[in-house]
Design a protein around this motif. Structure first.
Motif, short mmCIF file in Angstrom:
data_model
loop_
_atom_site.label_atom_id
_atom_site.label_comp_id
_atom_site.label_asym_id
_atom_site.label_seq_id
_atom_site.Cartn_x
_atom_site.Cartn_y
_atom_site.Cartn_z
N LYS A 45 -8.08 10.07 14.40
CA LYS A 45 -7.49 10.74 13.24
C LYS A 45 -6.85 9.68 12.36
O LYS A 45 -6.01 8.90 12.81
CB LYS A 45 -6.44 11.77 13.68
N ARG A 46 -7.24 9.67 11.10
CA ARG A 46 -6.74 8.68 10.16
C ARG A 46 -5.91 9.35 9.08
O ARG A 46 -6.20 10.46 8.66
CB ARG A 46 -7.89 7.94 9.47
N SER A 47 -4.90 8.65 8.63
CA SER A 47 -4.18 9.06 7.43
C SER A 47 -3.90 7.79 6.63
O SER A 47 -4.33 6.70 7.02
CB SER A 47 -2.88 9.78 7.77
N GLN A 48 -3.19 7.93 5.55
CA GLN A 48 -2.96 6.78 4.68
C GLN A 48 -2.20 5.67 5.40
O GLN A 48 -2.41 4.49 5.14
CB GLN A 48 -2.17 7.20 3.44
N ARG A 49 -1.31 6.02 6.32
CA ARG A 49 -0.47 5.02 6.97
C ARG A 49 -0.42 5.17 8.48
O ARG A 49 0.50 4.67 9.12
CB ARG A 49 0.95 5.08 6.39
N SER A 50 -1.40 5.84 9.08
CA SER A 50 -1.40 5.96 10.54
C SER A 50 -2.82 6.12 11.07
O SER A 50 -3.72 6.58 10.37
CB SER A 50 -0.53 7.14 11.00
N LEU A 51 -2.97 5.73 12.34
CA LEU A 51 -4.24 5.84 13.03
C LEU A 51 -3.94 6.31 14.45
O LEU A 51 -3.18 5.66 15.18
CB LEU A 51 -4.95 4.49 13.07
N VAL A 52 -4.51 7.46 14.83
CA VAL A 52 -4.29 8.01 16.17
C VAL A 52 -5.63 8.02 16.90
O VAL A 52 -6.60 8.64 16.45
CB VAL A 52 -3.71 9.43 16.12
N ILE A 53 -5.69 7.32 18.04
CA ILE A 53 -6.90 7.23 18.85
C ILE A 53 -6.61 7.94 20.17
O ILE A 53 -5.71 7.54 20.91
CB ILE A 53 -7.29 5.77 19.10
N SER A 54 -7.37 8.99 20.46
CA SER A 54 -7.08 9.83 21.63
C SER A 54 -8.28 9.91 22.57
O SER A 54 -9.43 9.93 22.12
CB SER A 54 -6.70 11.24 21.19
N GLU A 55 -7.99 10.00 23.85
CA GLU A 55 -9.03 10.17 24.87
C GLU A 55 -9.87 11.40 24.57
O GLU A 55 -9.35 12.44 24.15
CB GLU A 55 -8.36 10.30 26.24
N SER A 56 -11.17 11.29 24.79
CA SER A 56 -12.08 12.39 24.53
C SER A 56 -13.16 12.44 25.61
O SER A 56 -13.51 11.41 26.19
CB SER A 56 -12.74 12.23 23.15
N THR A 57 -13.67 13.63 25.88
CA THR A 57 -14.77 13.77 26.84
C THR A 57 -16.07 13.25 26.25
O THR A 57 -17.04 13.00 26.97
CB THR A 57 -14.94 15.24 27.25
N SER A 95 2.21 -2.64 3.65
CA SER A 95 3.38 -1.96 4.21
C SER A 95 3.05 -1.57 5.65
O SER A 95 1.88 -1.57 6.04
CB SER A 95 3.75 -0.72 3.38
N PRO A 96 4.05 -1.27 6.48
CA PRO A 96 3.81 -1.02 7.90
C PRO A 96 2.89 0.19 8.13
O PRO A 96 2.88 1.14 7.34
CB PRO A 96 5.20 -0.74 8.46
N VAL A 97 2.14 0.14 9.23
CA VAL A 97 1.27 1.26 9.62
C VAL A 97 1.52 1.59 11.08
O VAL A 97 1.86 0.73 11.89
CB VAL A 97 -0.22 0.93 9.38
N LEU A 98 1.35 2.87 11.41
CA LEU A 98 1.59 3.33 12.77
C LEU A 98 0.26 3.51 13.50
O LEU A 98 -0.67 4.11 12.97
CB LEU A 98 2.36 4.65 12.75
N ILE A 99 0.20 2.97 14.73
CA ILE A 99 -0.99 3.10 15.57
C ILE A 99 -0.56 3.81 16.86
O ILE A 99 0.43 3.43 17.48
CB ILE A 99 -1.59 1.73 15.94
N GLN A 100 -1.33 4.83 17.24
CA GLN A 100 -1.02 5.56 18.48
C GLN A 100 -2.27 5.61 19.35
O GLN A 100 -3.36 5.98 18.88
CB GLN A 100 -0.54 6.97 18.16
N LEU A 101 -2.11 5.24 20.62
CA LEU A 101 -3.21 5.23 21.58
C LEU A 101 -2.87 6.18 22.71
O LEU A 101 -1.87 5.98 23.42
CB LEU A 101 -3.42 3.82 22.13
N ASP A 102 -3.66 7.24 22.87
CA ASP A 102 -3.37 8.28 23.86
C ASP A 102 -4.46 8.35 24.92
O ASP A 102 -5.63 8.60 24.61
CB ASP A 102 -3.26 9.66 23.19
N GLY A 103 -4.07 8.16 26.18
CA GLY A 103 -4.97 8.43 27.29
C GLY A 103 -5.90 7.30 27.66
O GLY A 103 -5.69 6.13 27.36
#
Length: 271
Positions: free
Chosen positions: A51-63, A77-85
């Motif tokens: 999932k992307r937005s202007q200032r964040s990236l979320v990468i999640s575990e998927s089957t 400017s700062p960006v947020l990265i989230q790694l799940d699973g």
């Protein structure tokens, strides 16, 4: 969490700062803030949703076992990265202009945003093979060498980087353009095309990154006044103002909040 590795090939060492491998586990979550950088990241990610937005990236575990190739553009400017699973990510961190030696399209055309999917068919075919087992980093180096080509169009921009990286605002962009044999308009157009940002933005990022190296990797304890003048800022007020723009922190709070990851290759604010 992350392991950084330096390329073994002399050619790749010239253009690639490092590779890094991230391996998550089920139910884990890692969130961090990344800050503007002159390097360029490209990541191969297997079995994840993004999932992307202007200032964040979320990468999640998927089957799903689908492949994603994510490429970062320049950001100031700062960006947020989230790694799940349970996620496996193999990334290439290219030095300035490095990625331009391995792709045929110009960087601005493939990475106009902070982050986006890289859809090149040759790279996607390789990405599927990358996760099929065996020595992943050896495969990666062999592939990069197969894609490598010199680009004479980059010579002037490469020379300009040396001048911009000195960080002195007294050297105007017009002067730098003249020194590399281009008029100002042509220089700015070519710079944006290959670097994904303007010469002024690049100089700001370089000065910021140099100040991080000066502070975090110095054997002696440097105060902010020392860094202000060493890195070519007008004065400490200007230094603080620039830091707030690039990090959302003043320098003192920034250095308290950030951490070096796996040595000194990566500086993040871990959440």
């Amino acid at each position: 969490m992350i392991k950084t590795i330096t390329p073994t090939s002399p050619i790749l060492k010239k253009y690639v700062d490092c590779f890094y491998i991230y391996e998550g586990i089920s139910s884990s979550k890692h969130t961090y803030i990344a800050f503007p950088h002159f390097n360029t990241g490209l990541s191969f990610i297997k079995g994840a949703t993004i999932k992307r937005s202007q200032r964040s990236l979320v990468i999640s575990e998927s089957t799903s076992n689908g492949l994603h190739i994510e490429i970062l553009g320049k950001y100031t400017s700062p960006v947020l990265i989230q790694l799940d699973g349970l996620i496996t990510e193999i990334s290439i961190i290219f030095k300035p202009l490095g990625i331009n030696r391995f792709i045929k399209d110009n960087y601005q055309s493939i990475a106009p945003n902070f982050t986006q999917e890289f859809t090149n068919s040759v790279w996607r075919h390789f990405g599927e093979d990358l996760f099929s087992g065996g020595d992943d980093l050896n495969k990666l180096e062999s592939f990069l060498l197969s894609q490598f080509s010199e680009n004479q169009d980059l010579i002037a921009i490469e020379e300009s980087l040396k001048l911009l990286e000195k960080g002195n605002d007294q050297t105007t962009i017009d002067t730098i353009a003249s020194k590399v044999g281009l008029n100002l308009k042509t220089f700015q157009r070519h710079f944006n095309k290959h670097m994904g940002c303007s010469p002024i933005e690049y100089r700001r990022i370089c000065r910021f990154r140099n100040s991080l190296t000066s502070k975090l990797n110095s054997f002696e304890l440097k105060n902010l006044t020392d860094i202000t003048y060493e890195e070519g800022y007008y004065d400490q007020s200007y230094f603080i103002k620039e830091f707030r723009k690039l990090t959302n922190h003043n320098p003192k709070d920034f250095f308290k909040a950030t951490s070096k990851v796996d040595g000194d290759k990566i500086v993040w604010e871990l959440k």
